[in-house]
Design a protein around this motif. Structure first.
Motif, mmCIF file in Angstrom:
data_model
loop_
_atom_site.group_PDB
_atom_site.id
_atom_site.type_symbol
_atom_site.label_atom_id
_atom_site.label_comp_id
_atom_site.label_asym_id
_atom_site.label_seq_id
_atom_site.Cartn_x
_atom_site.Cartn_y
_atom_site.Cartn_z
ATOM 1 N N PRO A 33 38.032 34.925 48.355
ATOM 2 C CA PRO A 33 38.035 35.761 47.541
ATOM 3 C C PRO A 33 36.824 36.275 46.818
ATOM 4 C CG PRO A 33 38.234 32.902 47.277
ATOM 5 C CD PRO A 33 37.860 33.451 48.433
ATOM 6 N N ASP A 34 35.925 36.215 46.589
ATOM 7 C CA ASP A 34 35.098 36.601 46.642
ATOM 8 C C ASP A 34 34.754 38.112 46.860
ATOM 9 O OD1 ASP A 34 34.019 34.767 44.961
ATOM 10 O OD2 ASP A 34 32.841 33.450 46.496
ATOM 11 N N VAL A 35 35.541 38.465 49.002
ATOM 12 C CA VAL A 35 35.048 39.656 49.164
ATOM 13 C C VAL A 35 36.379 40.179 48.714
ATOM 14 C CG1 VAL A 35 35.828 41.061 51.594
ATOM 15 C CG2 VAL A 35 34.272 38.907 51.176
ATOM 16 N N GLU A 60 44.705 37.875 44.174
ATOM 17 C CA GLU A 60 45.534 36.943 43.740
ATOM 18 C C GLU A 60 46.275 35.142 44.789
ATOM 19 O OE1 GLU A 60 47.105 36.828 39.551
ATOM 20 O OE2 GLU A 60 45.075 36.585 39.415
ATOM 21 N N GLU A 61 46.359 36.432 45.819
ATOM 22 C CA GLU A 61 46.883 35.054 46.716
ATOM 23 C C GLU A 61 45.951 33.745 46.394
ATOM 24 O OE1 GLU A 61 49.622 38.116 49.890
ATOM 25 O OE2 GLU A 61 47.411 37.908 49.833
ATOM 26 N N GLN A 62 44.714 34.159 46.992
ATOM 27 C CA GLN A 62 43.245 33.428 47.097
ATOM 28 C C GLN A 62 43.259 32.872 45.493
ATOM 29 O OE1 GLN A 62 40.850 35.624 48.553
ATOM 30 N NE2 GLN A 62 41.828 36.046 50.555
ATOM 31 N N ARG A 63 42.621 33.386 44.972
ATOM 32 C CA ARG A 63 42.786 32.429 43.808
ATOM 33 C C ARG A 63 43.869 32.499 42.857
ATOM 34 N NH1 ARG A 63 36.050 32.875 43.132
ATOM 35 N NH2 ARG A 63 35.773 31.859 44.620
ATOM 36 N N PRO A 64 45.309 32.421 42.495
ATOM 37 C CA PRO A 64 45.787 32.439 41.339
ATOM 38 C C PRO A 64 45.692 31.863 40.350
ATOM 39 C CG PRO A 64 46.780 31.258 42.421
ATOM 40 C CD PRO A 64 45.468 31.269 43.297
ATOM 41 N N PRO A 67 41.672 34.246 35.130
ATOM 42 C CA PRO A 67 41.474 35.571 34.375
ATOM 43 C C PRO A 67 40.326 37.166 34.995
ATOM 44 C CG PRO A 67 40.369 33.785 33.360
ATOM 45 C CD PRO A 67 40.400 32.727 34.431
ATOM 46 N N TRP A 68 40.712 37.888 34.195
ATOM 47 C CA TRP A 68 41.254 39.382 35.039
ATOM 48 C C TRP A 68 40.578 40.217 35.332
ATOM 49 C CZ3 TRP A 68 38.025 41.917 31.184
ATOM 50 C CH2 TRP A 68 36.692 41.247 30.250
ATOM 51 N N ALA A 69 41.717 39.416 36.723
ATOM 52 C CA ALA A 69 42.442 39.710 37.792
ATOM 53 C C ALA A 69 43.418 41.210 36.290
ATOM 54 C CB ALA A 69 43.414 38.882 38.583
ATOM 55 N N ALA A 94 46.634 38.024 28.605
ATOM 56 C CA ALA A 94 46.102 37.751 26.967
ATOM 57 C C ALA A 94 46.900 35.570 27.159
ATOM 58 C CB ALA A 94 47.097 38.174 26.146
ATOM 59 N N ARG A 95 48.089 35.386 28.784
ATOM 60 C CA ARG A 95 48.263 34.244 28.352
ATOM 61 C C ARG A 95 46.771 33.270 29.199
ATOM 62 N NH1 ARG A 95 53.001 36.522 28.387
ATOM 63 N NH2 ARG A 95 52.539 36.575 30.989
ATOM 64 N N ARG A 96 46.497 33.974 30.358
ATOM 65 C CA ARG A 96 45.451 33.973 31.011
ATOM 66 C C ARG A 96 43.920 33.503 30.910
ATOM 67 N NH1 ARG A 96 45.113 36.160 37.320
ATOM 68 N NH2 ARG A 96 48.249 36.192 37.424
ATOM 69 N N GLN A 97 43.615 34.342 29.561
ATOM 70 C CA GLN A 97 42.144 34.359 28.624
ATOM 71 C C GLN A 97 42.259 33.500 27.259
ATOM 72 O OE1 GLN A 97 39.237 35.469 28.929
ATOM 73 N NE2 GLN A 97 40.847 37.094 30.774
#
Length: 130
Positions: A33-35, A60-64, A67-69, A94-97
Motif C-alpha cells: 500500500p505504500d507504493v 483503498e483496496e489495500q488499506r480501506p 484518512p486522507w484518501a 470528514a467521517r474518517r478524520q
C-alpha cells in the motif's frame, strides 16, 4: 526498492520517471500500500488526476478507511469536473478524520504536523528561510 527508486527520481526533478516506476510496479501486481500511496502523491504533484484516482482506488483496496484518501479523491474529482462525487468524497473524508486531527496527508496517522517555534515564526516574518 520501488519506492526508493521512485523517491530518487522524484527528488531529482524526474517525477515522470518516478510515476512510471510506481505505475509499472502496481501494474505488475505490487500489493504494497505504500507504493500505491506514493503513486497518489506523485500523481497529485504532476496533476495526473485520472491516474491519481486509479492509485487511490488501489490504496483503498489495500488499506480501506484510511484518512486522507478521500481528500485526494475529492481534488481529482473536482479537477475532472465531477463536483457531486467530489462532495461525496469530502463528506466521507470528514467521517474518517478523528476530531481535531491536523495531520499532514503524507503522514497517515503517524506524524503530527510540527508546530513552528517562536524563533521560526520570527524568522519567517523577517524573510529568513524557515
Amino acid at each position: 526498492l520501488v519506492g526508493r527508486l521512485a523517491t530518487i527520481y522524484d527528488r531529482t526533478d524526474r517525477s515522470g520517471d518516478a510515476l512510471a516506476v510506481l505505475d509499472m510496479a502496481l501494474r505488475e501486481g505490487c500489493t504494497d500500500p505504500d507504493v500505491a500511496w506514493q503513486a497518489v502523491h506523485v500523481a497529485y504533484g504532476r496533476q495526473q488526476w485520472e491516474m491519481l484516482l486509479t492509485y487511490v482506488h488501489r490504496f483503498e483496496e489495500q488499506r480501506p478507511g484510511e484518512p486522507w484518501a478521500n481528500f485526494f479523491t475529492s481534488v481529482a474529482l473536482l479537477e475532472t469536473k465531477q463536483p457531486a462525487k467530489a462532495l461525496e468524497a469530502l463528506e466521507e473524508e470528514a467521517r474518517r478524520q478523528p476530531p481535531g486531527d491536523a495531520r499532514r496527508p503524507d503522514a497517515r496517522r503517524t506524524d503530527p504536523v510540527p508546530r513552528p517555534t517562536a524563533g521560526q515564526k520570527r524568522s519567517c516574518r523577517d524573510g529568513v528561510a524557515c
